[in-house]
Every structure is written in structure tokens, then in C-alpha cells.
Design a protein around this motif. Structure first.
Motif, PDB file in Angstrom:
ATOM      1  N   LYS A 127      65.635  24.071  28.404  1.00  0.00           N
ATOM      2  CA  LYS A 127      65.805  22.863  29.213  1.00  0.00           C
ATOM      3  C   LYS A 127      64.912  21.752  28.666  1.00  0.00           C
ATOM      4  CE  LYS A 127      64.107  22.657  33.430  1.00  0.00           C
ATOM      5  NZ  LYS A 127      63.796  21.685  34.480  1.00  0.00           N
ATOM      6  N   ASN A 129      63.118  18.065  29.622  1.00  0.00           N
ATOM      7  CA  ASN A 129      62.783  17.035  30.610  1.00  0.00           C
ATOM      8  C   ASN A 129      62.442  15.773  29.835  1.00  0.00           C
ATOM      9  OD1 ASN A 129      62.998  18.814  32.772  1.00  0.00           O
ATOM     10  ND2 ASN A 129      60.907  19.515  32.486  1.00  0.00           N
ATOM     11  N   PRO A 155      70.928   8.018  34.694  1.00  0.00           N
ATOM     12  CA  PRO A 155      70.116   7.465  35.780  1.00  0.00           C
ATOM     13  C   PRO A 155      69.067   8.429  36.299  1.00  0.00           C
ATOM     14  CG  PRO A 155      72.351   7.895  36.529  1.00  0.00           C
ATOM     15  CD  PRO A 155      72.341   8.137  35.078  1.00  0.00           C
ATOM     16  N   LEU A 157      66.926  10.009  34.501  1.00  0.00           N
ATOM     17  CA  LEU A 157      65.782  10.107  33.588  1.00  0.00           C
ATOM     18  C   LEU A 157      64.511   9.725  34.302  1.00  0.00           C
ATOM     19  CD1 LEU A 157      66.835   8.405  30.269  1.00  0.00           C
ATOM     20  CD2 LEU A 157      66.117  10.746  30.570  1.00  0.00           C
ATOM     21  N   ILE A 158      63.433  10.445  33.967  1.00  0.00           N
ATOM     22  CA  ILE A 158      62.127  10.068  34.502  1.00  0.00           C
ATOM     23  C   ILE A 158      61.632   8.867  33.713  1.00  0.00           C
ATOM     24  CG2 ILE A 158      59.789  10.892  34.895  1.00  0.00           C
ATOM     25  CD1 ILE A 158      61.887  12.378  36.430  1.00  0.00           C
ATOM     26  N   ILE A 159      61.143   7.855  34.416  1.00  0.00           N
ATOM     27  CA  ILE A 159      60.663   6.652  33.739  1.00  0.00           C
ATOM     28  C   ILE A 159      59.163   6.557  33.928  1.00  0.00           C
ATOM     29  CG2 ILE A 159      60.783   4.149  33.658  1.00  0.00           C
ATOM     30  CD1 ILE A 159      63.622   4.320  34.464  1.00  0.00           C
ATOM     31  N   GLN A 165      50.202   8.361  30.391  1.00  0.00           N
ATOM     32  CA  GLN A 165      50.789   9.312  31.329  1.00  0.00           C
ATOM     33  C   GLN A 165      51.936  10.075  30.691  1.00  0.00           C
ATOM     34  OE1 GLN A 165      51.938   7.720  35.135  1.00  0.00           O
ATOM     35  NE2 GLN A 165      52.677   9.702  35.814  1.00  0.00           N
ATOM     36  N   GLN A 172      51.597  18.811  29.397  1.00  0.00           N
ATOM     37  CA  GLN A 172      51.581  19.916  30.335  1.00  0.00           C
ATOM     38  C   GLN A 172      52.939  20.574  30.507  1.00  0.00           C
ATOM     39  OE1 GLN A 172      52.119  18.059  34.232  1.00  0.00           O
ATOM     40  NE2 GLN A 172      49.920  17.905  34.309  1.00  0.00           N
TER      41      GLN A 172
ATOM     42  N   ILE B 149      49.200  14.682  39.678  1.00  0.00           N
ATOM     43  CA  ILE B 149      49.875  14.888  38.400  1.00  0.00           C
ATOM     44  C   ILE B 149      49.421  16.197  37.785  1.00  0.00           C
ATOM     45  CG2 ILE B 149      50.005  14.084  36.023  1.00  0.00           C
ATOM     46  CD1 ILE B 149      50.043  11.342  36.902  1.00  0.00           C
ATOM     47  N   ILE B 150      48.130  16.494  37.927  1.00  0.00           N
ATOM     48  CA  ILE B 150      47.612  17.693  37.283  1.00  0.00           C
ATOM     49  C   ILE B 150      47.965  18.943  38.072  1.00  0.00           C
ATOM     50  CG2 ILE B 150      45.488  18.817  36.539  1.00  0.00           C
ATOM     51  CD1 ILE B 150      44.308  16.126  36.083  1.00  0.00           C
ATOM     52  N   PRO B 154      53.118  20.390  38.084  1.00  0.00           N
ATOM     53  CA  PRO B 154      53.529  21.668  37.478  1.00  0.00           C
ATOM     54  C   PRO B 154      54.084  22.650  38.488  1.00  0.00           C
ATOM     55  CG  PRO B 154      51.363  21.028  36.689  1.00  0.00           C
ATOM     56  CD  PRO B 154      51.713  20.092  37.792  1.00  0.00           C
ATOM     57  N   ARG B 157      57.556  21.670  39.209  1.00  0.00           N
ATOM     58  CA  ARG B 157      58.379  21.892  38.017  1.00  0.00           C
ATOM     59  C   ARG B 157      58.837  23.331  37.915  1.00  0.00           C
ATOM     60  NH1 ARG B 157      54.976  19.833  33.776  1.00  0.00           N
ATOM     61  NH2 ARG B 157      55.831  17.763  34.034  1.00  0.00           N
ATOM     62  N   GLY B 161      63.794  21.093  38.680  1.00  0.00           N
ATOM     63  CA  GLY B 161      63.683  19.730  38.203  1.00  0.00           C
ATOM     64  C   GLY B 161      62.565  19.565  37.176  1.00  0.00           C
ATOM     65  N   SER B 162      62.141  18.333  36.998  1.00  0.00           N
ATOM     66  CA  SER B 162      61.173  18.043  35.957  1.00  0.00           C
ATOM     67  C   SER B 162      59.771  17.874  36.514  1.00  0.00           C
ATOM     68  CB  SER B 162      61.573  16.759  35.242  1.00  0.00           C
ATOM     69  OG  SER B 162      61.541  15.718  36.186  1.00  0.00           O
ATOM     70  N   TYR B 164      58.680  15.545  38.570  1.00  0.00           N
ATOM     71  CA  TYR B 164      58.516  14.225  39.200  1.00  0.00           C
ATOM     72  C   TYR B 164      59.712  14.011  40.113  1.00  0.00           C
ATOM     73  CZ  TYR B 164      55.060  13.420  35.616  1.00  0.00           C
ATOM     74  OH  TYR B 164      53.971  13.515  34.801  1.00  0.00           O
ATOM     75  N   MET B 242      53.166   7.135  40.086  1.00  0.00           N
ATOM     76  CA  MET B 242      52.802   8.248  39.225  1.00  0.00           C
ATOM     77  C   MET B 242      53.593   9.503  39.516  1.00  0.00           C
ATOM     78  SD  MET B 242      48.754   7.784  39.487  1.00  0.00           S
ATOM     79  CE  MET B 242      47.916   7.675  37.964  1.00  0.00           C
ATOM     80  N   GLY B 245      58.701   9.646  39.556  1.00  0.00           N
ATOM     81  CA  GLY B 245      59.607   9.709  38.434  1.00  0.00           C
ATOM     82  C   GLY B 245      60.335   8.420  38.129  1.00  0.00           C
ATOM     83  N   ASN B 246      60.402   7.504  39.095  1.00  0.00           N
ATOM     84  CA  ASN B 246      60.969   6.172  38.846  1.00  0.00           C
ATOM     85  C   ASN B 246      62.344   6.189  38.229  1.00  0.00           C
ATOM     86  OD1 ASN B 246      58.475   5.024  39.675  1.00  0.00           O
ATOM     87  ND2 ASN B 246      57.654   5.574  37.691  1.00  0.00           N
ATOM     88  N   SER B 247      63.159   7.187  38.565  1.00  0.00           N
ATOM     89  CA  SER B 247      64.511   7.224  38.001  1.00  0.00           C
ATOM     90  C   SER B 247      65.388   6.218  38.717  1.00  0.00           C
ATOM     91  CB  SER B 247      65.119   8.601  38.177  1.00  0.00           C
ATOM     92  OG  SER B 247      64.218   9.582  37.804  1.00  0.00           O
ATOM     93  N   GLY B 257      64.325  12.665  40.737  1.00  0.00           N
ATOM     94  CA  GLY B 257      63.472  11.494  40.750  1.00  0.00           C
ATOM     95  C   GLY B 257      64.097  10.352  41.515  1.00  0.00           C
TER      96      GLY B 257
END
Lengths: 258, 308
Positions: A127, A129, A155, A157-159, A165, A172, B149-150, B154, B157, B161-162, B164, B242, B245-247, B257
Motif C-alpha cells: 500500500k 500513502n 481528492p 490525497l493527504i496534503i 512534516q 515514520q 503526529i508522533i 501511527p 494508521r 487509512g494513512s 491522517y 497537522m 490530512g487536508n485532503s 482525510g
């Protein structure tokens, strides 16, 4: 005797007395290059003040006179070119990074298009990401134009805008992938982050390949200035064409165009 | 020697400066109006002017956008500013989804913790907990974002998903806003106890009954707290920037996201040019309008308080 003591402070200011302050404002990509260039500029009597804020902010600052020189990591639109002068000083290039433990070293253009349009979610069975940048950013424009992704981006996608960052996220996540500028990637790998640069269609994003033209994902870094500062700009270009400046460019990971 | 004699009697302000002679009327004004009255009116005027200026600037900067762009464009779900599509619906929906997810969670957690704090207010643990909560409130939201985030990304995740996603942003935001909620409920519950403490003890009321009593008797405090927490969550930028994910999509499930209004403005402002930048001012105008609408729901509460 007292008059001799009055001259003592001037011993500390020998270079500064002749130095002219120049304000550079704009792209966060060119900022570290200019900061590394400060000793070279000071040797030639220019004392730089460097501010960030982004390419568009740099253009505005140069136009409105808040800074003598604007730094931009994107090319000017035809309409903007009529209002301000520009000079290409270097070219930068993007690399695609993945986690250091990812099983693949290479990625083809079709795979990049597939991942970033959402058509494929997996790469060699793993996979992916993918991380993109937000609209308006120069890096995104270069990436989209090269792979012809305009309007077809996934759409989901993580931005993540900030390089730091994005690097931390790929470091990670064993399945992470992002595109960032070569300088940022090289510095992160030097500092020990567990990421690696992928080769695009078999070509690595190294300075030699960019110089020879084999690796094409590049953009030009430009300085913009108004007519008022033409003389100052000529001085700056003269300084940036010296061998010491060329060393600084090479150490920063960009290719000088001067 | 008398306290005031002829040589050191109280004299008007500026009497020793001949330059103030032309400003005699101002001096008499200062003598007439005592500092307390002058200070209060001045402060109120300053507050009103600063607020009007802060709100007027984005609205004024956004006027060219509303004149140039038709309403069907910016009322849509299509946010592609590079191509001229400025649909605010996407960012607004994301913000509202986040509020709907976080508000009940944080209010509930805040209420439960505040009940525990009140019930144990005689013990040594109470001042320690209140101190910890106050430190928590004062933490910059970036620190919560970096920690999440730290640690949190995870964990999410591994599930789906990813990492975020709406869920991550909800967790981070709840952790950020619950201490504020707790202390607000704690302080209003303590003042509620002055009146109803005896009632609750003598009837040995259960937690549910006490909650119901609190909500009925202090409804203005509850509405005020809810409103304040709504505004904080709606306006929170760093944590969602942060973690969400701002998708550019409306998430289909918790693990996808999303993008909020505040994250859009923060992400794109540095790199926006021309109409893109104006559209971000217009987006902040929409945010101001939403907050003012929510604030108007408190109007009845303010007028009631003023009448008391």
C-alpha cells in the motif's frame, strides 16, 4: 590622547562601514541558499537581510519596495513579467522520497501518475500513502506540469505543505511517499532520517544527471527586482557569478545558471 | 504645619506649563471627569474600535471577490483555486463535520471530569488536578499537534487509512479542548453548589439527576460554555492542519482525510496570489459570519444577564 581612543570603535566596524544593506524576501527554498551566501556577499560589501514568506510574498515585497530583491522558486506568469524584472540564478529539482525500508528503489512515470490520481493504491503489492502539496505552491505546479496531473489529482490525497512534516511523516510510515526539493531531501538524509530518494524511470535525481539533462523534474529559481534597483542587481549578479558563490550553490544542492 | 498650605495646595494639571494655557478647556475636562469614569469609557471605546477594525479588514478585502465571482461558484463543493473554482462548501463542510464530532465528546468528557473534581474538592488531589488542567490549557496547540503526529497517527494508521484523518483530528482536538471545558464546568458547578448543594446531599441525587438539575438551573452557563467551545473548535487551526490530512474531499468514513476552513486559509495564504488570496479573505469573511450567527444565539442570554 582622547581623540585616539575615539577612533578605537571604528576598528570594529571596518567592513560594516562600507557595506550596503540589501533585503531579500520570498521563497523558503532560496532562503537557506542566500543565508549560506552571506559571507560571499559581505566580502563584496553587501550586507544581506533575508526573510521568508513564500514566492508570492517575495514578488509583492519587491514590487512594493519593502525589499530590494524578491526570491521566487517559480517562473513568472506573462502578466507578472510585464511588471517586474527577473533574473534566473539557479535551478532546483524535485525528488520523490519513500521510507528507507521500502522494497522498491525505482518508480516509473506511469506509476507516479497512477498513485497521485488515485487509480492505483498499491505499488509492487505494498500500500502507498502518497503525500502532496497544496495548490498555489511552486513545487506542486512543477510536479503537476511534469506529470500532466492538472485536474486529475486524487481528492483523497493527504496534503502536507511543510517539508519538515512531510519528511517526518514518510520517516515514520513504511508505506509513505512524497515529493520534495532535492535540498530538503539531501539534508534530511544527511541528518539520518530513514528516507531514501527514488529513481524516476531509472534515472537518479543527482546533480550530475540534472546537469546532463537526463533528470528533467527541475524548476528555475529567480530573483525579481524593480528598475530602481538595476544597479544593485548588477552588483549582486556579479557577486553570484564568482567561483566562491558557485561553491555555495553546489554545496546547497542547486545548479547555478550564472 | 498643615497638610495643605498656600504653597502646596492642589493645583490643576499642567498649571506649571505655560504651553498648556491654550488648552485650558482640556484641563478643566480632566479635572471634572474622574480617572475611573474616563478610563472605563476609553477602554470600552478602544475595545469596540479594535473589534470593528479586526472584522472590517477581511470583509473589506474580500469585497472584490464577491463582486467578481458569482454565487454559484463559491457556494459549490469544488475548491480548485488555480483553475478559478472557489467552492467554499468543501472547507465549511469539513469544519462542521469536525465540530459535530468533537463538540459532544469534549463537552461530555469535560462534564464528567468536572463532576469528579467537584465531588473530591476536599481532597489533596483537587488542587493538583486543577493545576495540571490549567497548565494543559496554556499549552500552545502546536505541542498537542506535534505529540499527536508522533503518537496518534501511527496508531490510526495501523487500523485503516494513512493515519491522517477525521478521527485523528477529532482525537487531537478533543485532547486539546477538554481541559478548557472541564474548568469552565467546574467553576460554574461550584457556584451552582452554593444554592443547590444542600438539595443534592439531602436527596443523595445520582449523577444523572445532578446533571439534569445543573442543566436546568444554570442553563445560561451551559449554553455559554457550549458556544465558547464551538467557537474554539471551529477556529482551531494548528491541530487540524497537522492531523486532518487536508485532503480536498468530504470524508466518506472516519479514516479518510478532510479539510477545514481554518486549515485552508493557513495552508494557502503564504503562497496565494491575486484572486486566490482574495478568495481566502472571502473564506475568512464566511467564518466571521458563521461565528456571529452562533453568537446571536446568546443574545437572549446577554439581555437576561443585563436585566439582573
Amino acid at each position: 590622547m582622547r581623540s585616539v581612543f575615539a577612533l578605537v570603535p571604528s576598528l570594529f566596524f571596518t567592513t560594516a562601514v562600507a557595506a550596503e544593506t540589501v533585503t531579500f524576501a520570498g521563497s523558503s527554498t532560496i532562503m537557506p541558499i542566500m543565508e549560506a551566501m552571506t559571507p560571499v556577499l559581505e566580502q563584496h560589501g553587501l550586507s544581506p537581510e533575508i526573510q521568508g514568506g513564500g514566492s508570492s510574498a517575495g514578488l509583492k515585497a519587491a514590487k512594493m519596495g519593502m525589499a530590494e530583491v524578491g526570491m521566487m522558486s517559480r517562473s513568472l506568469t506573462p502578466r507578472e513579467q510585464e511588471t517586474i524584472n527577473h533574473k534566473v540564478i539557479a535551478s532546483d529539482w524535485l525528488v520523490i522520497i519513500a521510507h528507507a525500508d521500502a522494497p522498491y528503489q525505482d518508480i516509473t512515470s506511469e506509476q507516479v501518475v497512477g498513485v497521485y490520481t488515485g487509480a492505483e493504491n498499491t505499488l509492487h503489492g505494498e500500500k502507498v500513502n502518497a503525500i502532496a502539496k497544496e495548490g498555489g505552491r511552486a513545487t506542486k505546479k512543477v510536479f503537476d506540469e511534469y506529470f500532466k496531473l492538472a485536474g486529475k489529482l486524487d481528492p483523497g490525497l493527504i496534503i502536507i505543505g511543510a517539508n519538515g512534516q512531510a519528511i517526518a511523516s514518510v520517516a515514520q510510515d513504511p508505506n509513505g511517499m512524497a515529493y520534495i526539493s532535492y535540498i530538503a531531501a539531501a539534508k534530511a538524509i544527511e541528518q539520518g532520517e530513514p528516507i531514501k530518494m527514488l529513481t524516476l524511470d531509472g534515472v537518479a535525481g543527482s546533480p550530475e544527471n540534472v546537469r546532463s539533462g537526463a533528470y528533467d523534474l527541475s524548476r528555475s529559481l529567480i530573483l525579481v527586482y524593480t528598475d530602481k534597483n538595476q544597479a544593485l542587481m548588477d552588483r549582486i549578479i556579479a557577486v553570484l557569478s564568482t567561483p566562491e558563490a558557485a561553491e555555495v550553490f553546489a554545496a546547497s544542492g542547486v545548479m547555478s545558471s550564472l | 504645619m498643615p497638610y495643605y498650605s498656600d504653597s502646596n495646595r492642589p493645583r490643576p494639571i499642567g498649571h506649571h506649563l505655560s504651553i498648556t494655557k491654550p488648552f485650558a478647556s482640556a484641563r478643566s475636562f480632566l479635572n471634572l471627569y474622574k480617572p475611573q469614569t474616563l478610563g472605563l469609557r476609553f477602554v470600552v471605546l478602544l475595545l469596540i474600535l479594535s473589534l470593528v477594525f479586526m472584522l472590517a479588514f477581511p470583509i473589506y478585502s474580500a469585497l472584490p471577490f464577491f463582486q467578481a465571482v458569482p454565487i454559484t461558484n463559491w457556494l459549490s463543493l469544488d475548491w480548485r483555486p488555480d483553475d478559478g473554482f472557489f467552492g467554499f462548501g468543501l472547507s465549511l463542510t469539513g469544519s462542521f463535520l469536525l465540530v459535530i464530532a468533537t463538540l459532544p465528546l469534549s463537552l461530555f468528557a469535560g462534564w464528567v471530569i468536572s463532576l469528579q473534581l467537584v465531588d473530591n474538592r476536599k481532597s489533596w488531589i483537587n488542587p493538583v488536578s486543577v493545576a495540571i488542567l490549567e497548565v494543559w490549557i496554556s499549552l500552545p496547540s502546536v505541542i498537542i499537534g506535534v505529540w499527536a503526529i508522533i503518537q496518534v497517527v501511527p496508531m490510526v494508521r495501523e487500523v485503516a487509512g494513512s493515519g491522517y484523518s477525521l478521527l485523528t483530528a477529532t482525537i487531537g482536538l478533543t485532547i486539546f479542548i477538554t481541559p478548557t471545558c472541564t474548568l469552565l464546568f467546574y467553576r460554574s458547578y461550584l457556584s451552582h453548589l452554593d444554592q443547590y448543594g444542600g438539595l443534592e446531599n439531602s436527596f443523595e441525587m445520582s449523577v444523572l439527576s445532578r446533571s439534569e438539575l445543573f442543566m436546568k438551573s444554570q442553563s445560561s452557563a451551559v449554553v455559554g460554555t457550549t458556544n465558547y467551545i464551538f467557537c474554539r473548535i471551529f477556529g482551531e487551526t494548528m491541530v487540524v492542519l497537522m492531523l486532518s490530512g487536508n485532503s480536498l474531499q468530504i470524508p466518506g468514513n472516519l479514516f479518510e482525510g478532510m479539510r477545514t476552513l481554518t486549515a485552508t486559509i493557513a495552508l494557502e495564504m503564504a503562497y496565494a496570489a491575486g484572486m486566490h488570496e482574495t478568495s481566502l479573505f472571502a473564506l475568512s469573511t464566511v467564518a466571521i459570519v458563521v461565528i456571529l450567527i452562533v453568537l446571536l444565539s446568546q443574545f437572549k442570554r446577554f439581555s437576561n444577564a443585563a436585566d439582573d
